[in-house]
Motif scaffolding. Structure first.
Motif, PDB file in Angstrom:
ATOM      1  N   ALA A  17       0.837  -1.208   0.000  1.00 16.02           N
ATOM      2  CA  ALA A  17       0.000   0.000   0.000  1.00 16.02           C
ATOM      3  C   ALA A  17       0.868   1.252   0.000  1.00 16.02           C
ATOM      4  O   ALA A  17       0.606   2.199  -0.737  1.00 16.02           O
ATOM      5  N   ARG A  18       1.924   1.259   0.811  1.00  9.81           N
ATOM      6  CA  ARG A  18       2.828   2.414   0.869  1.00  9.81           C
ATOM      7  C   ARG A  18       3.447   2.674  -0.507  1.00  9.81           C
ATOM      8  O   ARG A  18       3.468   3.794  -1.002  1.00  9.81           O
ATOM      9  N   LYS A  19       3.919   1.612  -1.155  1.00 10.43           N
ATOM     10  CA  LYS A  19       4.535   1.761  -2.476  1.00 10.43           C
ATOM     11  C   LYS A  19       3.513   2.238  -3.506  1.00 10.43           C
ATOM     12  O   LYS A  19       3.796   3.129  -4.301  1.00 10.43           O
ATOM     13  N   PHE A  20       2.316   1.663  -3.483  1.00  9.85           N
ATOM     14  CA  PHE A  20       1.282   2.025  -4.447  1.00  9.85           C
ATOM     15  C   PHE A  20       0.973   3.518  -4.372  1.00  9.85           C
ATOM     16  O   PHE A  20       1.005   4.219  -5.384  1.00  9.85           O
ATOM     17  N   PHE A  21       0.688   4.023  -3.178  1.00 10.98           N
ATOM     18  CA  PHE A  21       0.286   5.423  -3.063  1.00 10.98           C
ATOM     19  C   PHE A  21       1.462   6.378  -3.222  1.00 10.98           C
ATOM     20  O   PHE A  21       1.290   7.496  -3.703  1.00 10.98           O
ATOM     21  N   THR A  22       2.656   5.931  -2.885  1.00 13.75           N
ATOM     22  CA  THR A  22       3.848   6.740  -3.159  1.00 13.75           C
ATOM     23  C   THR A  22       4.071   6.828  -4.662  1.00 13.75           C
ATOM     24  O   THR A  22       4.359   7.909  -5.194  1.00 13.75           O
TER      25      THR A  22
END
Length: 139
Positions: A17-22
């Motif tokens: 999730a962190r990678k996706f939204f970043t």
């Protein structure tokens, strides 16, 4: 903090999730202590906070209630405003490259709205929308 507004979502995979939204370029919210249990983002000019928590912690927040599998049903649709149809297209390109699934291809609706929709890796649905108010029908 009075009158601040937060949306909280569960995730099965916090690093994903962190990678996706970043990768989407969302502005990350600076949370004291740099927590590892959440992703916090700031959305829009009104600075709405969206927090994404590991599912087990999210379940604690909602009193042990069952967490809905957003890949099977939805309770909410997140809508993000865009300044142009081109910006909608750019967001969609970023979303797909980051791993989103398209549920609504970019296009016009009713001659004055241009939008598209994607599903994030946890199944939450996001709507991107440009509204040309100069073409808004008089009713």
């Amino acid at each position: 903090m009075k009158n601040d507004f937060w949306l909280n979502l569960p995730t099965k995979d916090l690093p994903r999730a962190r990678k996706f939204f970043t990768d989407l370029g969302f502005e990350m919210n600076q949370v004291p202590g740099n927590p590892t249990h959440m992703v916090s983002m700031v959305l829009g000019e009104k600075k709405i906070i969206v927090n994404i928590f590991e599912e087990a912690l999210f379940r604690e927040f909602i009193g042990g209630h069952k967490v809905t599998d957003a890949r099977e049903s939805n309770e909410v649709l997140f809508s993000l405003g865009a300044d142009s149809p081109q910006e909608v297209d750019q967001w969609m390109d970023k979303a797909v490259k980051a791993g989103a699934t398209v549920y609504g291809k970019p296009g016009y609706k009713d001659g004055w709205m241009y939008g598209a929709g994607f599903v994030d890796p946890d199944g939450h649905r996001w709507n991107l929308l440009f509204m040309d108010m100069s073409k808004f029908p008089n009713r």
